[in-house]
Design an enzyme around this catalytic site. Structure first.
Site, mmCIF file in Angstrom:
data_model
loop_
_atom_site.group_PDB
_atom_site.id
_atom_site.type_symbol
_atom_site.label_atom_id
_atom_site.label_comp_id
_atom_site.label_asym_id
_atom_site.label_seq_id
_atom_site.Cartn_x
_atom_site.Cartn_y
_atom_site.Cartn_z
ATOM 1 N N GLU A 1 8.972 11.456 -0.412
ATOM 2 C CA GLU A 1 9.450 10.135 -0.810
ATOM 3 C C GLU A 1 10.321 10.272 -2.057
ATOM 4 O O GLU A 1 9.891 10.828 -3.063
ATOM 5 C CB GLU A 1 8.269 9.205 -1.092
ATOM 6 C CG GLU A 1 8.622 7.881 -1.742
ATOM 7 C CD GLU A 1 9.649 7.083 -0.950
ATOM 8 O OE1 GLU A 1 10.685 6.711 -1.542
ATOM 9 O OE2 GLU A 1 9.426 6.852 0.259
ATOM 10 N N ALA B 1 3.960 -3.336 -1.229
ATOM 11 C CA ALA B 1 4.200 -4.585 -0.506
ATOM 12 C C ALA B 1 5.450 -5.245 -1.063
ATOM 13 O O ALA B 1 5.393 -6.099 -1.952
ATOM 14 C CB ALA B 1 2.992 -5.501 -0.646
ATOM 15 N N CYS C 1 7.324 -7.470 0.144
ATOM 16 C CA CYS C 1 7.377 -8.917 0.371
ATOM 17 C C CYS C 1 6.720 -9.703 -0.764
ATOM 18 O O CYS C 1 6.981 -10.901 -0.924
ATOM 19 C CB CYS C 1 6.699 -9.263 1.693
ATOM 20 S SG CYS C 1 7.504 -8.531 3.140
#
Length: 446
Positions: free
Chosen positions: A32, A40, A42
């Site tokens: 990564e 999250a 969102c």
């Protein structure tokens, strides 16, 4: 067998966790390039707005957690810069040291996600201008607000994130204007429902600049193409995202019609032993069977799980989607599922539409109106799409409509659904019953 996954947000971590459950002997490595994993995204507008003060709640897992729970090695700040599919090798750059090294794989999962689209606007790199995509973006925006206390903000874009940022910045006491270069709010709604949303938000005193193309951003202003100016000491670019496909494309992996990575129902690409999932892939519509690009957390988790299952000998396969989505803006809930009217007509359907209002429960117990726009196919009598604007109950109903569309239930059958009824929760004739009855009546007259 060695499984390497590129990307450690929703899809990549889902693929790794499912693969571990399927095969305890796998050697699993995730690379990564960011510092945060499995976050999250969102929830970022609500963190910025102070609805939740704990950023750790949005980043619930760490590389150490994955090692402890799944025996998966997650290497953050490591960017895969090249895939060699012939020799099954990767070139990886350690972003902390700038050193490069090589790794190999037996199976590879590409979960590179998407990036925030940033149009050619002069001044978009100024320190008070932000995209909102990653956990790092959210942390930076909140830090800027805490340090500089901006008074006038502008949000460019009227999609889900744009409206959520509008509400949360107003919650912080800012004077906020929301800007769109189109004359219609949010690309996900048809004109009639977009007009209704505009009317309701305009009545709340929300500042809109529609049909306004941003040309330049200065230290304290936005300058539009027509020469108009708007004061702003914080600017949020919420214009949309694009699939991150550079790495895949350079490796010879095929892209689809939507310019995202093309995969089959098993998440397999055109190159053997390479899979892809999440916001970087192209999926397809349950209704039309045609390719769509659906960068949502629900789809990312689902496609990641499928990839991990298939790699370890499972039988999961993707079944398509309806682009079902929902967002909150102040006391309104806006939801949609299936095709829009424009999409239905473009796909060649001969349609009938209805727009009606129905309460989520009786008025005498506090029920409030939901505005429902539904589209059905004249030939098959199947529901093609639904859009809802309302308050309580919108979430429940959009999910029920989605089930009906998924399984192709004809509108005349809606009336026979045995749905739960008690005044604190629902009406004796539910909104879904009414939608079916009204559509059936219109279809019988065609």
């Amino acid at each position: 067998m060695k499984l390497v996954i590129i990307g450690a947000v929703a899809a990549g971590t889902s693929a790794g966790a499912k693969a571990r459950r399927g095969d305890a002997s796998l050697d699993i490595i995730i690379y990564e390039k960011d510092t945060d994993i499995s976050y999250a995204a969102c929830g970022l507008p609500f963190y910025i707005g102070g609805i939740t003060d704990d950023i750790e709640a949005l980043i619930p897992r760490t590389p150490k957690d994955f090692k402890t729970k799944y025996n998966i090695d997650v290497h953050i700040e490591h960017e895969v810069v090249k895939i060699d599919p012939v020799n099954k090798k990767l070139t990886v750059k350690n972003l902390k040291t700038n050193e490069q090294f090589y790794d190999d794989y037996d199976k590879l999962v590409i979960a590179t996600g998407a990036y925030a689209f940033s149009p050619d606007i002069m001044g978009k790199d100024l320190p008070h201008v932000y995209n909102i995509r990653t956990a790092k973006d959210g942390i930076a925006i909140k830090a800027f607000i805490d340090l500089n206390h901006p008074k006038k903000a502008a949000v460019i874009g009227t999609g889900f994130i744009g409206f959520e940022m509008l509400e949360n910045l107003i919650h912080l006491g800012m004077d906020v204007t929301i800007i769109d270069n189109d004359d219609k709010l949010t690309p996900h709604l048809d004109q009639e429902m977009a007009d209704l949303l505009y009317e309701k938000l305009n009545a709340k005193g929300i500042n809109f600049r529609m049909s306004s193309v941003t040309k330049e951003i200065t230290e304290d202003e936005i300058i539009f193409e027509n020469g108009d100016k708007l004061k702003a000491d914080l600017v949020i670019l919420a214009i949309g995202i694009r699939p991150e496909t550079r790495l895949a494309k350079e490796a010879g992996i095929a892209l689809g019609e939507t310019k995202a990575i093309k995969v089959n129902s098993k998440m397999q690409t055109n190159i053997e032993d390479i899979y892809a999932c999440g916001d970087c892939i192209e999926t397809y519509s349950v209704i039309t069977g045609k390719p769509v690009y659906l960068p949502l957390g629900t789809s990312a988790n689902k496609t990641g799980r499928i990839a991990g299952d298939v790699i370890t000998g499972g039988n999961l396969s993707y079944q398509g989607n309806l682009k079902t989505s929902i967002f909150k803006v102040f006391d309104y809930t806006v939801a949609m599922s299936g095709l829009s009217l424009k999409e239905s007509q473009s796909a060649g359907y001969d349609v009938v539409t209805v727009k009606h209002t129905a309460r989520n429960k009786p008025a005498y117990i506090g029920g409030e109106e939901m505005h429902i726009f539904a589209i059905a196919d004249k030939n098959t009598h199947r529901l093609l799409g639904v859009q809802i604007i309302g308050h309580e109950g919108v979430d429940k109903h959009i999910d029920l409509y989605a089930v009906l569309m998924t399984y192709g239930i004809k509108v005349e059958e809606f009336f026979h659904l045995d749905l739960a009824y008690a005044p604190p929760f629902s009406n004796v004739k539910d909104a879904v019953h009414y939608t079916g009855m009204i559509l059936e009546s219109k279809l019988s007259k065609e």
